[in-house]
Write a protein that holds these residues in place. Structure first.
Motif, short mmCIF file in Angstrom:
data_model
loop_
_atom_site.label_atom_id
_atom_site.label_comp_id
_atom_site.label_asym_id
_atom_site.label_seq_id
_atom_site.Cartn_x
_atom_site.Cartn_y
_atom_site.Cartn_z
N LEU A 165 11.32 -20.62 3.96
CA LEU A 165 12.62 -20.27 4.52
C LEU A 165 13.77 -20.65 3.59
O LEU A 165 14.84 -20.05 3.65
CB LEU A 165 12.80 -20.92 5.89
CG LEU A 165 11.83 -20.39 6.96
CD1 LEU A 165 11.89 -21.24 8.22
CD2 LEU A 165 12.16 -18.93 7.30
N ALA A 166 13.51 -21.62 2.71
CA ALA A 166 14.56 -22.03 1.77
C ALA A 166 14.87 -20.90 0.79
O ALA A 166 15.89 -20.90 0.13
CB ALA A 166 14.12 -23.28 1.02
N ARG A 167 13.97 -19.91 0.71
CA ARG A 167 14.21 -18.77 -0.20
C ARG A 167 15.14 -17.72 0.42
O ARG A 167 15.33 -16.64 -0.15
CB ARG A 167 12.88 -18.13 -0.60
CG ARG A 167 12.16 -18.99 -1.62
CD ARG A 167 10.87 -18.32 -2.04
NE ARG A 167 9.76 -19.24 -1.86
CZ ARG A 167 8.60 -18.97 -1.23
NH1 ARG A 167 8.40 -17.78 -0.71
NH2 ARG A 167 7.66 -19.88 -1.12
N ARG A 216 14.15 -11.69 6.85
CA ARG A 216 13.00 -11.18 7.61
C ARG A 216 12.07 -12.34 8.01
O ARG A 216 11.58 -12.41 9.12
CB ARG A 216 12.26 -10.15 6.73
CG ARG A 216 11.04 -9.55 7.38
CD ARG A 216 11.42 -8.53 8.46
NE ARG A 216 10.23 -8.04 9.15
CZ ARG A 216 10.02 -8.14 10.46
NH1 ARG A 216 10.93 -8.68 11.23
NH2 ARG A 216 8.93 -7.68 11.01
N GLU A 217 11.86 -13.28 7.07
CA GLU A 217 10.97 -14.41 7.35
C GLU A 217 11.57 -15.32 8.42
O GLU A 217 10.87 -15.87 9.26
CB GLU A 217 10.73 -15.21 6.07
CG GLU A 217 10.09 -14.38 4.99
CD GLU A 217 8.99 -15.09 4.25
OE1 GLU A 217 9.21 -16.25 3.87
OE2 GLU A 217 7.91 -14.48 4.07
N LEU A 218 12.90 -15.45 8.36
CA LEU A 218 13.60 -16.26 9.35
C LEU A 218 13.36 -15.71 10.76
O LEU A 218 13.09 -16.43 11.71
CB LEU A 218 15.09 -16.21 9.01
CG LEU A 218 16.01 -17.22 9.65
CD1 LEU A 218 15.54 -18.63 9.42
CD2 LEU A 218 17.42 -17.06 9.10
N GLU A 219 13.42 -14.40 10.86
CA GLU A 219 13.20 -13.74 12.16
C GLU A 219 11.77 -14.00 12.66
O GLU A 219 11.54 -14.31 13.82
CB GLU A 219 13.45 -12.23 11.98
CG GLU A 219 13.12 -11.43 13.20
CD GLU A 219 14.36 -10.91 13.93
OE1 GLU A 219 15.46 -10.95 13.37
OE2 GLU A 219 14.19 -10.46 15.08
N PRO A 222 3.84 -17.41 12.20
CA PRO A 222 4.94 -16.44 12.30
C PRO A 222 4.58 -15.04 11.81
O PRO A 222 5.12 -14.05 12.31
CB PRO A 222 6.04 -17.06 11.44
CG PRO A 222 5.75 -18.52 11.46
CD PRO A 222 4.26 -18.65 11.52
N GLU A 223 3.67 -14.93 10.84
CA GLU A 223 3.31 -13.61 10.29
C GLU A 223 2.80 -12.67 11.37
O GLU A 223 2.82 -11.46 11.19
CB GLU A 223 2.19 -13.70 9.24
CG GLU A 223 2.52 -14.48 8.00
CD GLU A 223 2.14 -15.94 8.13
OE1 GLU A 223 2.08 -16.44 9.28
OE2 GLU A 223 1.94 -16.58 7.09
N ARG A 224 2.33 -13.21 12.49
CA ARG A 224 1.80 -12.33 13.54
C ARG A 224 2.87 -11.34 14.00
O ARG A 224 2.56 -10.26 14.47
CB ARG A 224 1.27 -13.13 14.73
CG ARG A 224 2.30 -13.87 15.51
CD ARG A 224 1.75 -14.53 16.76
NE ARG A 224 1.02 -15.75 16.55
CZ ARG A 224 -0.29 -15.90 16.73
NH1 ARG A 224 -1.01 -14.89 17.11
NH2 ARG A 224 -0.88 -17.05 16.52
N PHE A 225 4.15 -11.70 13.83
CA PHE A 225 5.21 -10.80 14.29
C PHE A 225 5.44 -9.62 13.35
O PHE A 225 6.17 -8.69 13.68
CB PHE A 225 6.50 -11.58 14.58
CG PHE A 225 6.43 -12.24 15.93
CD1 PHE A 225 6.67 -11.52 17.09
CD2 PHE A 225 6.03 -13.56 16.05
CE1 PHE A 225 6.54 -12.09 18.33
CE2 PHE A 225 5.89 -14.15 17.30
CZ PHE A 225 6.15 -13.41 18.44
N ALA A 282 20.77 -21.91 13.18
CA ALA A 282 20.45 -23.34 13.19
C ALA A 282 19.37 -23.65 12.15
O ALA A 282 19.45 -24.66 11.44
CB ALA A 282 19.98 -23.76 14.58
N VAL A 283 18.38 -22.76 12.02
CA VAL A 283 17.33 -22.99 11.02
C VAL A 283 17.93 -22.91 9.61
O VAL A 283 17.65 -23.74 8.75
CB VAL A 283 16.16 -21.99 11.20
CG1 VAL A 283 15.16 -22.10 10.07
CG2 VAL A 283 15.46 -22.24 12.53
N ARG A 284 18.81 -21.91 9.40
CA ARG A 284 19.49 -21.83 8.08
C ARG A 284 20.20 -23.14 7.78
O ARG A 284 20.11 -23.67 6.69
CB ARG A 284 20.56 -20.73 8.11
CG ARG A 284 20.03 -19.36 7.83
CD ARG A 284 21.20 -18.37 7.65
NE ARG A 284 20.77 -17.05 8.02
CZ ARG A 284 21.10 -16.42 9.16
NH1 ARG A 284 21.93 -16.98 10.02
NH2 ARG A 284 20.63 -15.22 9.42
#
Ligand code: HEM
Length: 419
Positions: free
Chosen positions: A267-269, A273-276, A335-338, A375-377
């Motif tokens: 997520l630091a990248r 899309r990954e955040l979602e 998370p990749e399942r989404f 918040a994650v960002r």
């Protein structure tokens, strides 16, 4: 036509408190059925789980919300006379009022308000040494959502108001003194917000066009009448309280960043899309609302079983989000399942199922997702912190639950922003 399989106990209320989020799932597994009947709080109750059960539960030909939720929940969590207990045309009309607040520009404004509050709080966290993230995020969200809705909030009131919003949820599943604390919090909040609604109607307060406060204060029912002040207060609290509650999902997101450090690195990248994907999996994986309740409005048959009129029904939200028929390896955080999720409105139902406008599905779902993403960002990109030794156990019998410690972070250092 067969009768619905029965749980073996004559009265299962104690078992519900003992098994918590797993109450329905365990029994469905044992009985080999997506539906069983039992008695809860002395009432005949049909429990259901899984996407197919969700689909029929949201079919308004067979289920109604009036009389669905137990009184103890209405006295704490929902309030009385609000959208949650309405049906048909009256529900659709009231729900449209909530949906009108959910434009993407409006949600982006709420996200900015939260982000600004978070950044403003960072130096204070750095000074403090240790911060309980759940509490700190609640304060931030309370300030942000009051500003967003147009509700004036004095600095000296922030703590108390935040605690009242939190208690309505925290204490809703409790019995004894904690339940009474939740009722008192609701009473106080309804008194406060009722006063604010009256001030708007009398012209003493002039919130912006399109704000939740103005919208609710001047909303007209199908008969052309304004909402009674108390009901207007219940509905505005239906925006304020759950927005503060997003702090719980933010806390679970922080826990996931800690438990799955590979995801923290990914997520630091800064890939949106990954955040979602990450945020969706937090909403699916961690327990929040266990069940929703309704009543059979018309007798019907489903999967060979007869549902009698008037029976209370409980749909298992947590169990459906963890149903192995809908989710591969559901107890694994992935998370990749989404990436390949089919988008069904009935298999991912942490905030209810069906259609946002037609059914009782949560109107705040997009707000929740966007606030969590921001918040994650902030956690990944705008600050450094350590996670000291603490009890991070998530009890499956406390409803709603959270990491035991509330997720303590320490040694917080705001990152320099490079412009
Ligand atoms: C904190 C994360 C949230 C969770 C876990 C959550 C969960 C839920 C659930 C389970 C329902 C009931 C669905 C049903 O009865 O079928 C619901 C309904 C509702 N939620 Fe949320 N919610 C959240 C955030 C929000 C936010 C941010 C708002 C408002 C801005 C909101 C406002 C509402 C309202 C007004 C309803 C009643 C809708 C109706 O009865 O038609 N919620 N929510």
């Amino acid at each position: 036509m067969s009768t619905i399989p029965r749980d073996k106990l004559p009265e299962s209320t104690l078992a519900l408190f003992r098994d918590g989020y797993e109450f329905i799932g365990k029994r469905c597994k044992r009985l080999g059925s997506d539906v069983f009947q039992t008695r809860l709080m002395l009432q005949k109750t049909v429990c259901m789980r899984g996407p197919e059960a969700a689909q029929v539960f949201y079919d308004q030909r067979y289920f109604q919300r009036k009389g669905g939720a137990p009184l103890r929940l209405r006295k704490t969590l929902f309030g009385q006379g609000g959208v949650q207990g309405m049906d048909g045309e009256a529900h659709r009309h009231r729900k449209a009022m909530f949906m009108s607040l959910m434009s993407s520009e409006s949600i982006a404004r709420l996200v900015r308000l939260m982000s600004d509050e978070w950044r403003a709080a960072l130096p204070g966290w750095a000074e403090k040494g240790r911060v309980v993230l759940l509490d700190a995020a609640r304060d931030i969200l309370c300030r942000a959502v009051c500003a967003w809705t147009g509700v004036p909030l004095k600095e000296s009131e922030v703590r108390k108001r935040t605690q009242d919003f939190a208690a309505m949820i925290e204490d809703s599943g409790a019995i004894g003194p904690r339940h009474w604390k939740g009722r008192l919090s609701r009473k106080r909040a309804e008194g406060w917000i009722g006063g604010v609604i009256e001030a708007v109607r009398a012209g003493r307060l002039n919130p912006p066009e399109g704000s939740a406060l103005r919208t609710v204060a001047f909303h007209r029912e199908l008969d052309g009448e304004l909402l009674k002040t108390r009901i207007a207060a219940v509905e505005l609290i239906n925006v304020l309280r759950p927005t503060v509650a997003v702090a719980r999902f933010i806390t679970f997101a922080a826990l996931a960043l800690y438990e799955y450090p590979d995801w923290r690195r990914r997520l630091a990248r800064q890939k949106d899309r990954e955040l979602e994907l990450f945020v969706q999996e937090v909403r699916r994986f961690y327990p929040f609302f266990p069940f929703v309740a309704a009543r059979v409005s018309k007798p019907f048959d489903w999967q060979g079983y007869h549902f009698p009129e008037g029976a209370r029904a409980l749909l298992d939200l947590y169990g459906t989000d963890h149903d192995p028929r809908a989710w591969d390896d559901p107890e694994t955080f992935r998370p990749e399942r989404f990436l390949t999720w089919d988008g069904s409105p009935f298999n991912f139902i942490s905030q209810g199922g069906g259609d946002h406008y037609e059914n009782h599905r949560c109107p705040g779902e997009w707000i929740t997702i966007e606030l969590m993403k921001e918040a994650v960002r902030l956690l990944v990109m705008s600050m450094d912190y350590i996670v000291p030794q603490q009890d991070l156990t998530v009890s499956m019998t406390r409803m709603p639950t959270m990491p035991q410690s509330g997720f303590v972070i320490a040694d917080v250092r705001p990152r320099e922003v490079i412009v």
